[in-house]
Design an enzyme around this catalytic site. Sequence first.
Site, short mmCIF file in Angstrom:
data_model
loop_
_atom_site.label_atom_id
_atom_site.label_comp_id
_atom_site.label_asym_id
_atom_site.label_seq_id
_atom_site.Cartn_x
_atom_site.Cartn_y
_atom_site.Cartn_z
N GLU A 255 30.09 0.16 9.84
CA GLU A 255 30.62 1.37 10.99
C GLU A 255 28.93 1.96 11.46
OE1 GLU A 255 30.13 5.68 8.22
OE2 GLU A 255 31.91 4.30 8.73
N GLY B 121 1.10 -1.04 -0.13
CA GLY B 121 0.13 -0.33 -0.51
C GLY B 121 0.76 0.63 -0.11
#
Length: 177
Positions: A137, A114
């Site tokens: 990281e 949707g």
Amino acid sequence: MTEDTWSVRESVTEYETGWYDGGYDLIEQPDGSTKRYYWADLPPAVVIVALDGDDVVFVEQFRPTVRETCPELPAGIVEDGEDYEIAGARELQEETGYEAGTVTHLQTVDVATGVLRHERGHVVAEDLTPGEPDLDENEFLSVTRVPRADALDVARADPANDATLEGVLLAASDGYL
């Protein structure tokens, strides 16, 4: 209803981020009226059900969006040129350190149709060899093992998330759990 009865009159990308694009399509509906249908377009992702002996490998990480630490199956973005099996093996190694001897594609699903343009593939990884993770990281997670018999309960416990629940249910349905 078919695609032919839902005409796209305009498609607008309103913003682009490093993670996804967002916008809307102006759609002519079957009764002749028009409506903006908003969407976010994300790259494909892979979710890995990693099986090691009697255990399923989970990761735990804090999710700022829901402000919860979530037990999850390892997962990540499919990079250009990868299929779900290759991406699953790579993401599993990066997040957990485990290298998979075999990776099997279970199913691909469209997510939140949707509002999202996002495809998710689910794979099972087996014949695992432990190693060292190679986290990005911005990844802060810990690896945990859950007995196969408890994987569905863990996936259903709050805070439950769709990707983990789908992966566990698909693996169970295909006889892996």
